[in-house]
Design an enzyme around this catalytic site. Structure first.
Site, PDB file in Angstrom:
ATOM      1  N   CYS A   1       9.033   9.739  -2.039  1.00 31.08           N
ATOM      2  CA  CYS A   1      10.285   9.434  -3.235  1.00 31.08           C
ATOM      3  C   CYS A   1      11.215   9.789  -2.873  1.00 31.08           C
ATOM      4  CB  CYS A   1       9.961   8.576  -3.928  1.00 31.08           C
ATOM      5  SG  CYS A   1       8.536   9.284  -5.265  1.00 31.08           S
TER       6      CYS A   1
ATOM      7  N   GLU B   1       9.206   2.046 -10.126  1.00 29.16           N
ATOM      8  CA  GLU B   1       8.873   3.438  -9.226  1.00 29.16           C
ATOM      9  C   GLU B   1       9.424   2.906  -7.830  1.00 29.16           C
ATOM     10  OE1 GLU B   1       8.219   6.176 -11.731  1.00 29.16           O
ATOM     11  OE2 GLU B   1       7.730   4.323 -12.956  1.00 29.16           O
TER      12      GLU B   1
HETATM   13  P1  NAD Z   1       6.109  -1.189  -0.237  1.00 33.52           P
HETATM   14  O1  NAD Z   1       7.266  -1.682  -1.353  1.00 33.52           O
HETATM   15  O2  NAD Z   1       6.575  -2.196   1.322  1.00 33.52           O
HETATM   16  O3  NAD Z   1       4.691  -0.981  -0.925  1.00 33.52           O
HETATM   17  C1  NAD Z   1       4.107  -1.492  -2.598  1.00 33.52           C
HETATM   18  C2  NAD Z   1       3.553  -1.784  -2.702  1.00 33.52           C
HETATM   19  O4  NAD Z   1       3.953  -2.919  -3.036  1.00 33.52           O
HETATM   20  C3  NAD Z   1       2.050  -2.517  -1.584  1.00 33.52           C
HETATM   21  O5  NAD Z   1       0.642  -2.374  -2.263  1.00 33.52           O
HETATM   22  C4  NAD Z   1       2.297  -3.239  -1.260  1.00 33.52           C
HETATM   23  O6  NAD Z   1       1.317  -4.767  -0.960  1.00 33.52           O
HETATM   24  C5  NAD Z   1       3.266  -4.444  -2.353  1.00 33.52           C
HETATM   25  N1  NAD Z   1       4.415  -5.084  -1.978  1.00 33.52           N
HETATM   26  C6  NAD Z   1       5.168  -5.336  -1.055  1.00 33.52           C
HETATM   27  N2  NAD Z   1       5.371  -6.600  -1.411  1.00 33.52           N
HETATM   28  C7  NAD Z   1       4.956  -7.511  -3.022  1.00 33.52           C
HETATM   29  C8  NAD Z   1       5.446  -8.788  -3.360  1.00 33.52           C
HETATM   30  N3  NAD Z   1       6.256  -9.584  -2.814  1.00 33.52           N
HETATM   31  N4  NAD Z   1       4.852  -8.276  -4.356  1.00 33.52           N
HETATM   32  C9  NAD Z   1       4.195  -8.191  -5.257  1.00 33.52           C
HETATM   33  N5  NAD Z   1       3.384  -6.290  -4.786  1.00 33.52           N
HETATM   34  C10 NAD Z   1       4.510  -6.293  -2.967  1.00 33.52           C
HETATM   35  O7  NAD Z   1       6.335   0.303  -0.164  1.00 33.52           O
HETATM   36  P2  NAD Z   1       5.472   1.202   0.885  1.00 33.52           P
HETATM   37  O8  NAD Z   1       5.741   1.165   1.746  1.00 33.52           O
HETATM   38  O9  NAD Z   1       3.968   1.194   0.529  1.00 33.52           O
HETATM   39  O10 NAD Z   1       5.664   2.971   0.038  1.00 33.52           O
HETATM   40  C11 NAD Z   1       7.251   3.720   0.166  1.00 33.52           C
HETATM   41  C12 NAD Z   1       8.323   3.086  -1.301  1.00 33.52           C
HETATM   42  O11 NAD Z   1       7.556   3.206  -1.767  1.00 33.52           O
HETATM   43  C13 NAD Z   1       9.482   4.187  -0.224  1.00 33.52           C
HETATM   44  O12 NAD Z   1      10.355   3.206  -0.574  1.00 33.52           O
HETATM   45  C14 NAD Z   1       9.055   5.001  -1.453  1.00 33.52           C
HETATM   46  O13 NAD Z   1      10.710   5.494  -1.760  1.00 33.52           O
HETATM   47  C15 NAD Z   1       8.491   4.208  -2.590  1.00 33.52           C
HETATM   48  N6  NAD Z   1       7.995   5.333  -3.473  1.00 33.52           N
HETATM   49  C16 NAD Z   1       8.828   5.494  -4.171  1.00 33.52           C
HETATM   50  C17 NAD Z   1       7.944   6.521  -5.539  1.00 33.52           C
HETATM   51  C18 NAD Z   1       8.349   6.830  -7.141  1.00 33.52           C
HETATM   52  O14 NAD Z   1       8.005   7.322  -7.606  1.00 33.52           O
HETATM   53  N7  NAD Z   1       9.877   6.667  -7.385  1.00 33.52           N
HETATM   54  C19 NAD Z   1       6.778   7.207  -5.685  1.00 33.52           C
HETATM   55  C20 NAD Z   1       6.388   7.091  -4.107  1.00 33.52           C
HETATM   56  C21 NAD Z   1       6.774   5.753  -3.242  1.00 33.52           C
END
Ligand code: NAD
Length: 479
Positions: free
Chosen positions: A282, A248
């Site tokens: 998002c 997501e």
């Molecule tokens: P992020 O991608 O920075 O982090 C999300 C999670 O992924 C964190 O727990 C992070 O530690 C982990 N992560 C990062 N790199 C990783 C890797 N290489 N391997 C495994 N895990 C890893 O996102 P964020 O800043 O926490 O959230 C904001 C983003 O999330 C925005 O782009 C938003 O649109 C998206 N979002 C999407 C939805 C949806 O339902 N589509 C809902 C909420 C947020």
């Protein structure tokens, strides 16, 4: 200041790493807690616990598993205020919205529990005599849920509840920015009797703990909610063992406002969609396309509305519409994108910079931009802040083409009173979700799934639950 340990095999245990991460209150920049900056060994221990617990867990009846989910929902409701305050503090979510997130999370556990008696296979007609073809649904095994900071508590439930009800065990990795509500919740459910290892929570960075959880052969499915970049890294890591991923990711939701729309409804919906949780959602309107005939009227109205948005501390009794951004980095990103848009020729109608009213925190003014063009970064890339760029269009086909001209495909919306136009747009918009004459918020019984770079698979409802099941076919010949 609180300190949290890792939750592995039913107990809080020290990380094998001595490093920690500070969790801040974004409104005040005060340190709220310390969480472990976990290690690969922590991730492996959590996975081993989940794997060891899975056979017994899947051997329970679904209705027995549902009982635990109902208990989790009750714990959340009993501690509603404490959890909402923790959530509001760690991510500057206004308290009213934080309460909504807590309530919906409790409902999410109950909703998934109610699937217990409805998980069904199929019996298919065979081409052979005296044979039945049975299609069974089986748990995948160990489910890893990697959470973002923006709806950390709800997204945790979005992963845990469908995983557990279908007989998987679970390892959750919260975001380092907002892990506190999840950790408090785990403390609260220590006494509900959940078998050890069924739910484990490990804190740490994405590249270390997230990566280790993803590339382990123990993991059966990884469900990430986060950025496109994290999704790409997870797909790469999951490739090692052909591990299933459910992603997501980000969005760049277009809102199309037709000349025949109810203008007040459209303006209110678009603005509230853009400023809720300071624009860090998002699925909320990130760009607006307005039909020529009503453009001036729309701009007049939307300008007033954006200028009247109330911004304050998340706990202010003034009932603000929004608060601080979540972090210094998020503030820098939003500021840079608006500055770049200005350089590219965008006109600032409202806001356009960091708020000077607050001496602490990461407050960015609600911002309205005009004179933007389709190729600008502000129209193409996710801002994740309270910034609304508005463009005009001449025909519905043009609006749909502009909306689709984007690498994201999460959500979209259309405002019109013409049924034929609405149905045409719903057919042509290349997004997993389209909202008609309302703001952007999904239902727990729907299906939240991004197209294009916004994701793979999806969450919520029956289809979201089925992400956590795999299919087995048995050809049963009898005499
Ligand atoms: P992020 O991608 O920075 O982090 C999300 C999670 O992924 C964190 O727990 C992070 O530690 C982990 N992560 C990062 N790199 C990783 C890797 N290489 N391997 C495994 N895990 C890893 O996102 P964020 O800043 O926490 O959230 C904001 C983003 O999330 C925005 O782009 C938003 O649109 C998206 N979002 C999407 C939805 C949806 O339902 N589509 C809902 C909420 C947020």
């Amino acid at each position: 200041m609180k300190e949290f340990d890792q939750f592995i095999n039913g107990r809080f245990v020290k990380s094998t790493s001595s490093e920690t991460t500070e969790v801040l209150n974004p409104c005040t920049e005060a340190v709220l807690s310390l969480i472990p900056r976990g290690s690969v060994a922590d991730a492996d221990a959590a996975l081993a616990a989940a794997q060891a617990a899975q056979y017994a867990w899947k051997s329970l009846t679904a209705i027995e598993r549902a009982g635990y989910l109902n208990k989790m929902a009750s714990v959340i409701r009993d501690n509603r205020l404490t959890l909402a305050q923790t959530l509001a503090k760690e991510q500057a979510k206004v308290i009213g919205l934080a309460q909504v997130e807590i309530d919906v999370t409790a409902d999410y556990f109950d909703y998934n529990a109610a699937w217990a008696r409805r998980i069904e296979g199929e019996i298919i007609q065979s081409d052979r005599k005296k044979e039945h073809i049975f299609l069974h649904k089986a748990p995948i095994g160990v489910a890893v849920g990697i959470c973002p900071w923006n709806f950390p508590f709800f997204v945790m439930a979005r992963k845990v509840a469908p995983a557990l009800i279908t007989g998987n065990t679970c390892v959750i990795k919260p975001s380092c920015i907002a892990p506190n509500t999840i950790m408090e919740f785990v403390r609260m459910i220590e006494h509900i009797g959940l078998p050890n290892g069924v739910l484990n929570v490990v804190c740490g960075t994405g590249p270390v703990v997230g990566n280790a959880l993803t590339k382990s052969p123990v993991t059966g499915i990884v469900s990430l909610t986060g950025s496109v970049l994290a999704g790409q890294r997870i797909m790469e890591a999951a490739a090692a063992n052909i591990t299933k991923v459910s992603l997501e990711l980000g969005g760049k939701a277009p809102a199309i406002v037709c000349a025949d729309a109810n203008l007040d409804l459209a303006v209110n919906a678009v603005v509230s969609s853009r400023v809720i949780f300071s624009g860090q959602v998002c699925n909320c309107a990130e760009r607006v396309y307005v039909e020529d005939a009503i453009y001036d009227q729309f701009m007049e109205s939307v300008t007033k509305k954006m200028a009247s948005v109330k911004m304050d501390d998340a706990f202010s009794e003034d009932n603000p519409d929004m608060s601080s951004l979540v972090s210094r980095e998020q503030l820098a990103k939003v500021s840079e994108m608006v500055e770049f848009a200005k350089k590219e020729g965008a006109e600032v109608i409202v806001g356009g910079s960091r708020s000077e009213r607050f001496t602490k925190g990461y407050f960015y003014q609600p911002t309205l931009l005009a004179n933007v063009t389709q190729q600008m970064q502000i129209i193409q890339e996710e801002v994740f802040g309270p910034v609304l760029p508005v463009m005009r269009f001449a025909s519905l086909d043009e609006a749909i083409a502009l909306a689709n001209d984007c690498e994201y495909g999460l959500t979209s919306s259309i405002f019109s009173e013409n049924f034929n136009k609405i149905m045409y747009a719903c057919e042509e918009l290349q997004f997993g979700e389209t909202y008609v004459n309302r703001e952007h918020f999904e239902a727990i019984q729907g299906f939240h799934a991004g197209w294009k770079k916004s994701g793979l698979g999806g969450a919520d409802g029956k289809h979201g639950m089925e992400e956590y099941l795999q299919t087995k076919v048995v050809y049963a010949q009898y005499r």
